[in-house]
Scaffold this active site. Structure first.
Site, PDB file in Angstrom:
ATOM      1  N   ARG A  65       0.819  -1.220   0.000  1.00 51.96           N
ATOM      2  CA  ARG A  65       0.000   0.000   0.000  1.00 51.96           C
ATOM      3  C   ARG A  65       0.848   1.264   0.000  1.00 51.96           C
ATOM      4  O   ARG A  65       0.616   2.191  -0.779  1.00 51.96           O
ATOM      5  CB  ARG A  65      -0.884   0.048   1.259  1.00 51.96           C
ATOM      6  CG  ARG A  65      -2.174  -0.686   1.162  1.00 51.96           C
ATOM      7  CD  ARG A  65      -2.582  -1.111   2.562  1.00 51.96           C
ATOM      8  NE  ARG A  65      -1.603  -2.082   3.026  1.00 51.96           N
ATOM      9  CZ  ARG A  65      -1.697  -3.375   2.800  1.00 51.96           C
ATOM     10  NH1 ARG A  65      -2.748  -3.863   2.234  1.00 51.96           N
ATOM     11  NH2 ARG A  65      -0.735  -4.207   3.183  1.00 51.96           N
ATOM     12  N   THR A  66       1.822   1.322   0.904  1.00 52.74           N
ATOM     13  CA  THR A  66       2.557   2.577   1.078  1.00 52.74           C
ATOM     14  C   THR A  66       3.350   2.916  -0.188  1.00 52.74           C
ATOM     15  O   THR A  66       3.281   4.028  -0.699  1.00 52.74           O
ATOM     16  CB  THR A  66       3.495   2.484   2.297  1.00 52.74           C
ATOM     17  OG1 THR A  66       2.718   2.100   3.427  1.00 52.74           O
ATOM     18  CG2 THR A  66       4.171   3.805   2.580  1.00 52.74           C
ATOM     19  N   LYS A  85      24.986  -5.709  -2.286  1.00 51.39           N
ATOM     20  CA  LYS A  85      26.372  -5.719  -2.784  1.00 51.39           C
ATOM     21  C   LYS A  85      27.292  -4.979  -1.816  1.00 51.39           C
ATOM     22  O   LYS A  85      28.451  -4.705  -2.142  1.00 51.39           O
ATOM     23  CB  LYS A  85      26.437  -5.060  -4.163  1.00 51.39           C
ATOM     24  CG  LYS A  85      25.630  -5.791  -5.213  1.00 51.39           C
ATOM     25  CD  LYS A  85      25.797  -5.128  -6.568  1.00 51.39           C
ATOM     26  CE  LYS A  85      24.862  -5.741  -7.597  1.00 51.39           C
ATOM     27  NZ  LYS A  85      24.823  -4.968  -8.826  1.00 51.39           N
ATOM     28  N   HIS A 116       5.741   6.102  11.341  1.00 47.89           N
ATOM     29  CA  HIS A 116       5.179   5.940   9.990  1.00 47.89           C
ATOM     30  C   HIS A 116       4.233   7.135   9.820  1.00 47.89           C
ATOM     31  O   HIS A 116       3.007   6.986   9.846  1.00 47.89           O
ATOM     32  CB  HIS A 116       4.452   4.600   9.910  1.00 47.89           C
ATOM     33  CG  HIS A 116       4.097   4.158   8.523  1.00 47.89           C
ATOM     34  ND1 HIS A 116       4.214   4.980   7.416  1.00 47.89           N
ATOM     35  CD2 HIS A 116       3.614   2.967   8.070  1.00 47.89           C
ATOM     36  CE1 HIS A 116       3.818   4.306   6.351  1.00 47.89           C
ATOM     37  NE2 HIS A 116       3.460   3.094   6.717  1.00 47.89           N
ATOM     38  N   ARG A 152      11.697   3.853   3.164  1.00 52.88           N
ATOM     39  CA  ARG A 152      11.282   2.852   4.154  1.00 52.88           C
ATOM     40  C   ARG A 152      12.480   1.985   4.500  1.00 52.88           C
ATOM     41  O   ARG A 152      13.200   1.516   3.611  1.00 52.88           O
ATOM     42  CB  ARG A 152      10.165   1.963   3.619  1.00 52.88           C
ATOM     43  CG  ARG A 152      10.008   0.743   4.513  1.00 52.88           C
ATOM     44  CD  ARG A 152       8.746   0.021   4.364  1.00 52.88           C
ATOM     45  NE  ARG A 152       7.606   0.834   4.718  1.00 52.88           N
ATOM     46  CZ  ARG A 152       6.372   0.321   4.818  1.00 52.88           C
ATOM     47  NH1 ARG A 152       6.169  -0.951   4.610  1.00 52.88           N
ATOM     48  NH2 ARG A 152       5.359   1.097   5.121  1.00 52.88           N
TER      49      ARG A 152
HETATM   50  N1  ASP Z   1       1.858  -1.431   6.902  1.00 56.88           N
HETATM   51  C1  ASP Z   1       2.129  -0.986   8.244  1.00 56.88           C
HETATM   52  C2  ASP Z   1       3.595  -0.692   8.438  1.00 56.88           C
HETATM   53  O1  ASP Z   1       4.331  -0.636   7.488  1.00 56.88           O
HETATM   54  C3  ASP Z   1       1.562  -1.871   9.282  1.00 56.88           C
HETATM   55  C4  ASP Z   1       2.022  -3.305   9.306  1.00 56.88           C
HETATM   56  O2  ASP Z   1       2.969  -3.663   8.604  1.00 56.88           O
HETATM   57  O3  ASP Z   1       1.436  -4.063  10.072  1.00 56.88           O
HETATM   58  O4  ASP Z   1       4.035  -0.478   9.552  1.00 56.88           O
END
Ligand code: ASP
Length: 315
Positions: free
Chosen positions: A65-66, A93, A145, A115
């Protein structure tokens, strides 16, 4: 210490965490996101606010999603977007994080969406890049987040309008959840008077009360008359050793079923950041039921990420 997210005039330079962000900044992001909702619904879903800008989606950890909604958001703003899945690229690497960033900066990056499994990774990059470059934290370890916290409060504001009389219950693995931490900071900054965390002792951080929440170990007590229920995933990938007897035991005590949801207000909404584990933290009949706003959260996430990117770019 200087807040690396804010410029001297109080404007946003980076978005690294919700902690310490003034209320006006949060409200400005929510209002800007609301103005983008129309754009995401019309036939030509583009505005030129980031035309000519180069955005790198730098994901060192899996995401569906993100990563996707950041990409859509950047494209709707007319930016050029490059996606890098670093788990299968240069870090394998042996290249360091900052060397990767330097190389991408040499390609004239304007924005990094990052991320990483290590808390503080986005801060490290923000402290390293040139002053015209902006960094957005898309999840760092169990720390923060912020865009998830923002889309969560956007969703709550959409359905509940006012934070001043709101009861919000956050349920499950709060210990490993960057989502919970960001949401708690957002809710307390916006003045929500009753934020509760519910879970077994092993999955709640010690001293979590200091964030301004009440602590509950029993769903009957914790869910009573609340307006919003936020379910969290058991983050097994972050657990060191067994913290629970079994997923079935967890579901019995903390899984959200229609019976447990009946303890909340009749018009309560149910949220989940995804990915959802049906039958572990949430029953399918609740996930797909009339109280669930889990899919609208995803849709709102695009407008919220558009808002953050366009504000950082100075619009
Ligand atoms: N998608 C969210 C996160 O990246 C929550 C999860 O992974 O449970 O933290």
């Amino acid at each position: 210490m200087r807040n690396p997210q804010l410029n001297g005039d109080g404007s946003l330079q980076h978005l690294l965490t919700i902690e310490g962000l003034p209320r006006e900044v949060l409200v400005h992001i929510l209002d800007t996101a609301a103005s983008f909702i129309g754009v995401t619904e019309r036939e030509v879903k583009k505005v030129p606010l980031l035309r000519g800008k180069l955005v790198f989606n730098l994901f060192f950890e899996a995401s569906t999603r993100t990563r996707t909604t950041f990409e859509i958001a950047a494209k709707r703003l007319s930016a050029d977007v490059i996606n890098l899945n670093i788990t299968v690229s240069s870090s394998t690497k042996g290249e360091t994080l900052l060397d990767t960033v330097d190389n991408l900066s040499a390609m004239h990056a304007d924005m990094f969406v990052v991320r990483h499994s290590s808390s503080g990774a986005a801060h490290l990059i923000a402290n390293h890049v040139a002053s015209h470059v902006h960094v957005i934290n898309a999840g760092d370890g169990r720390h923060a987040h912020p865009t998830q916290g923002l889309l969560d409060i956007y969703t709550i504001r959409h359905y509940k309008k006012d934070f001043s009389a709101l009861s919000v219950a956050i349920v499950g693995d709060v210990l490993h959840s960057r989502v919970a931490r960001s949401l708690i900071h957002a809710l307390t900054t916006l003045g929500a008077p009753d934020v509760r965390v519910i879970g077994p002792r092993t999955l709640l951080p010690t001293g979590v009360e200091q964030l301004g929440v009440s602590v509950h170990h029993d769903m009957r007590e914790g869910l009573a008359d609340c307006d919003v229920v936020v379910m969290l995933r058991l983050q097994n990938e972050r657990m060191k050793g067994p913290l629970l007897p079994s997923a079935q035991e967890f579901f019995k005590s903390y899984g959200l079923t229609p019976q447990k949801l009946a303890l909340a207000k009749p018009d309560a909404i149910v949220m989940h950041p995804g990915p959802m584990n049906r039958g572990v933290e949430i029953d399918s009949s609740v996930a797909d039921g009339p109280h669930s706003v889990i899919l609208p959260q995803v849709t709102f996430g695009i407008a919220v990420r558009m808002a953050v990117m366009s504000i950082l770019a100075g619009n």
